[in-house]
Enzyme design. Structure first.
Site, short mmCIF file in Angstrom:
data_model
loop_
_atom_site.label_atom_id
_atom_site.label_comp_id
_atom_site.label_asym_id
_atom_site.label_seq_id
_atom_site.Cartn_x
_atom_site.Cartn_y
_atom_site.Cartn_z
N MET A 58 -5.12 -43.77 23.04
CA MET A 58 -5.41 -42.59 22.23
C MET A 58 -6.27 -41.33 22.68
O MET A 58 -7.21 -40.96 22.04
CB MET A 58 -6.68 -43.91 22.29
CG MET A 58 -5.66 -44.55 20.58
SD MET A 58 -6.65 -45.52 19.82
CE MET A 58 -8.28 -45.97 20.38
N LEU A 61 -8.06 -38.69 27.72
CA LEU A 61 -8.07 -39.69 29.28
C LEU A 61 -8.59 -40.05 30.42
O LEU A 61 -9.77 -38.42 30.40
CB LEU A 61 -6.23 -39.31 29.48
CG LEU A 61 -5.14 -39.11 28.76
CD1 LEU A 61 -4.07 -38.61 28.82
CD2 LEU A 61 -5.08 -40.46 27.84
N HIS A 62 -9.46 -40.52 31.55
CA HIS A 62 -9.68 -40.88 32.42
C HIS A 62 -8.40 -40.94 33.05
O HIS A 62 -7.46 -41.59 32.93
CB HIS A 62 -10.99 -41.70 31.95
CG HIS A 62 -11.15 -43.09 31.38
ND1 HIS A 62 -10.01 -44.18 32.44
CD2 HIS A 62 -11.19 -43.64 29.50
CE1 HIS A 62 -10.09 -45.16 30.97
NE2 HIS A 62 -10.24 -44.62 29.91
N HIS A 65 -6.82 -44.68 32.89
CA HIS A 65 -5.76 -43.98 31.69
C HIS A 65 -4.49 -43.39 32.96
O HIS A 65 -2.85 -43.75 32.70
CB HIS A 65 -5.32 -42.97 30.37
CG HIS A 65 -6.26 -43.34 29.03
ND1 HIS A 65 -7.87 -43.13 29.11
CD2 HIS A 65 -6.33 -44.23 28.76
CE1 HIS A 65 -8.10 -43.09 28.56
NE2 HIS A 65 -7.31 -44.13 27.87
N GLN A 89 -7.13 -49.09 13.80
CA GLN A 89 -7.63 -50.34 13.91
C GLN A 89 -8.78 -49.97 14.49
O GLN A 89 -9.48 -50.59 15.05
CB GLN A 89 -7.14 -50.04 15.45
CG GLN A 89 -7.11 -48.77 16.83
CD GLN A 89 -6.02 -49.05 17.78
OE1 GLN A 89 -4.72 -48.86 17.93
NE2 GLN A 89 -6.35 -49.14 18.94
N ASP A 181 -8.20 -53.98 28.46
CA ASP A 181 -7.71 -54.53 26.91
C ASP A 181 -7.17 -55.89 26.94
O ASP A 181 -6.23 -56.02 26.27
CB ASP A 181 -7.57 -53.37 25.64
CG ASP A 181 -8.26 -52.19 25.80
OD1 ASP A 181 -9.49 -52.21 25.55
OD2 ASP A 181 -8.31 -51.05 26.68
N VAL A 207 -9.59 -50.14 36.18
CA VAL A 207 -10.19 -49.18 37.09
C VAL A 207 -11.22 -48.26 36.50
O VAL A 207 -11.68 -48.95 34.83
CB VAL A 207 -9.32 -47.66 36.71
CG1 VAL A 207 -9.87 -47.18 37.53
CG2 VAL A 207 -7.74 -47.84 37.08
N SER A 217 -12.94 -44.67 27.80
CA SER A 217 -12.99 -42.90 26.47
C SER A 217 -14.34 -43.17 26.27
O SER A 217 -14.62 -42.44 25.96
CB SER A 217 -11.93 -43.15 25.81
OG SER A 217 -10.73 -42.98 26.45
N ARG A 218 -14.82 -44.64 26.04
CA ARG A 218 -16.09 -44.07 25.16
C ARG A 218 -17.26 -44.21 25.74
O ARG A 218 -18.24 -44.16 25.65
CB ARG A 218 -16.55 -45.54 24.07
CG ARG A 218 -15.49 -46.16 23.17
CD ARG A 218 -16.04 -47.21 22.28
NE ARG A 218 -15.46 -46.85 20.76
CZ ARG A 218 -14.42 -47.38 20.54
NH1 ARG A 218 -13.73 -48.41 21.59
NH2 ARG A 218 -13.71 -47.36 19.90
P1 AMP Z 1 -7.34 -46.14 25.31
O1 AMP Z 1 -6.66 -45.03 24.50
O2 AMP Z 1 -8.65 -47.26 25.04
O3 AMP Z 1 -6.38 -47.19 23.82
O4 AMP Z 1 -5.65 -47.41 26.20
C1 AMP Z 1 -4.96 -46.44 26.22
C2 AMP Z 1 -4.42 -47.47 27.43
O5 AMP Z 1 -5.25 -47.42 28.48
C3 AMP Z 1 -4.52 -49.04 27.77
O6 AMP Z 1 -3.61 -49.94 27.82
C4 AMP Z 1 -6.00 -49.79 27.56
O7 AMP Z 1 -5.43 -50.82 28.93
C5 AMP Z 1 -6.10 -48.73 29.10
N1 AMP Z 1 -7.05 -48.25 29.88
C6 AMP Z 1 -8.04 -48.00 28.97
N2 AMP Z 1 -9.24 -48.01 30.35
C7 AMP Z 1 -8.81 -48.56 30.94
C8 AMP Z 1 -9.53 -48.84 32.61
N3 AMP Z 1 -10.53 -48.61 32.74
N4 AMP Z 1 -7.96 -49.07 34.03
C9 AMP Z 1 -6.84 -49.74 33.12
N5 AMP Z 1 -6.62 -49.42 32.56
C10 AMP Z 1 -7.01 -48.88 30.54
#
Ligand code: AMP
Length: 333
Positions: A58, A61-62, A65, A89, A181, A207, A217-218
């Site tokens: 979404m 990115l950190h 991601h 969602q 997640d 990570v 991201s939050r």
């Molecule tokens: P999101 O943008 O939050 O929907 O996350 C996109 C993908 O990145 C999802 O598969 C998340 O589980 C993964 N993700 C988010 N945070 C982390 C993290 N700290 N370490 C590894 N994967 C992550």
């Protein structure tokens, strides 16, 4: 529509970057905004004999991601990253509105991590049905009722639906999702199997920041005090895992130990701290190692919902990851 990075002008519907940092000139990331364009692009790569990895995100990115993108780039010839803040969602419109959007720096991150394609559709492109028409969504009721599903009704229906749409558009691929997640990953595996989607789902390690906070991201919405307080989530997981490592097998005892750790932090409202079966996410009565178990936790810090999880029976971890055996204060009552 295809755009190549460089003089990329974000569409007016797309929020501008909230994070400073230039997008490198002359980068080779291709951006697609339509399902048809994205699907055709990935077909062309496969027709040329290349393997495709996809990383649904979404945005905002950190490094978490980026670790998914890097792993995909290591294992696949071409990596496509979708950046789509999926409205279905989000139960809370305020949460959707507050979700960070950092388009420019996201493109730079994708490129730096080895991604080649970005899929960035509009909401209307992903959900073309007229307003009020719910469409024929996907759902995994067996895995969606508890934990995040209980606190966020409809959340996993939205996740399942968008994953079916994104992976159908992508076609045959390896798809990378984070264990961060954990419940979402279980839902994704199940919906991909139920819909016979031609995607191999790869779960990737969480990570964390140096201090143990799972990247999210939050996190940018936390004040310095709230961020410090949020460390209690990973601390509680470590406490639970240390109890298991010390021989505690009763799931409810592990759960109350985790909850007590969180109760000591006034800025944090615990939603749940649980030991669950890692496959079906039902409460785990025992952590004796006969079934895979996961410790999961969710809490709100200053209005920001945070989740984390840990394998209490996991093998020794690489540096930078949480080690269940790290010394923590133990209590068996
Ligand atoms: P999101 O943008 O939050 O929907 O996350 C996109 C993908 O990145 C999802 O598969 C998340 O589980 C993964 N993700 C988010 N945070 C982390 C993290 N700290 N370490 C590894 N994967 C992550």
């Amino acid at each position: 529509m295809t755009t190549t990075l460089g003089p990329l002008a974000p569409p007016s519907t797309r929020p501008q970057t909230a994070r400073p940092g230039p997008v490198p000139d002359g980068a080779g990331v291709e951006v697609y905004e339509t399902v048809a364009g994205y699907a055709a692009a990935l077909d062309r790569f496969r027709d040329a004999g290349l393997t495709v990895g996809v990383v649904p995100t979404m945005g905002a990115l950190h490094d978490g991601h980026c670790s998914l993108i890097q792993r995909a780039a290591h294992e696949c010839d071409v990596v496509a990253v979708s950046i789509f803040v999926n409205p279905t969602q989000f139960g809370d419109p305020a949460d959707l509105a507050a979700y960070p959007r950092t388009w420019q720096s996201d493109l730079a991150s994708v490129e730096a991590a080895g991604g080649r394609v970005v899929f960035s559709p509009s909401v209307a492109e992903m959900y073309p049905e007229p307003p009020g028409d719910p469409g024929s969504g996907a759902s995994v009721p067996e895995l969606s009722g508890r934990w995040e599903g209980a606190s966020r009704p409809g959340h996993f229906d939205g996740v399942a639906t968008v994953v079916v749409k994104l992976l159908t558009a992508a076609g045959p691929c390896r798809a990378y999702f984070g264990e961060k997640d954990f419940q979402q990953l279980a839902v994704v595996r199940r919906v991909v199997r139920d819909h016979s989607l031609p995607a191999e789902i790869i779960g990737c390690d969480t990570v964390r920041a140096e201090d143990g906070l799972a990247l999210s991201s939050r996190n940018v919405r936390l004040s310095p005090d709230q961020r410090r307080a949020a460390l209690v989530l990973s601390r509680a997981l470590r406490t639970g895992a240390a109890l298991v490592a010390a021989g505690e097998t009763r799931g409810p005892i592990v759960e109350s130990a985790m909850a007590r750790v969180v109760a000591d932090e006034p800025l944090v409202d615990l939603d749940y701290a649980a030991a669950v079966d890692a496959d079906d996410l039902e409460p785990a009565p025992s952590c004796d190692g006969r079934r895979p178990v996961r410790l999961i936790i969710a809490a709100t810090v200053g209005g920001v919902r945070l989740i984390d999880n840990l394998d209490p029976l996991g093998a020794p971890r690489a540096p930078g990851r949480l080690r269940p055996a790290e010394p923590v204060e133990l209590s068996f009552t």
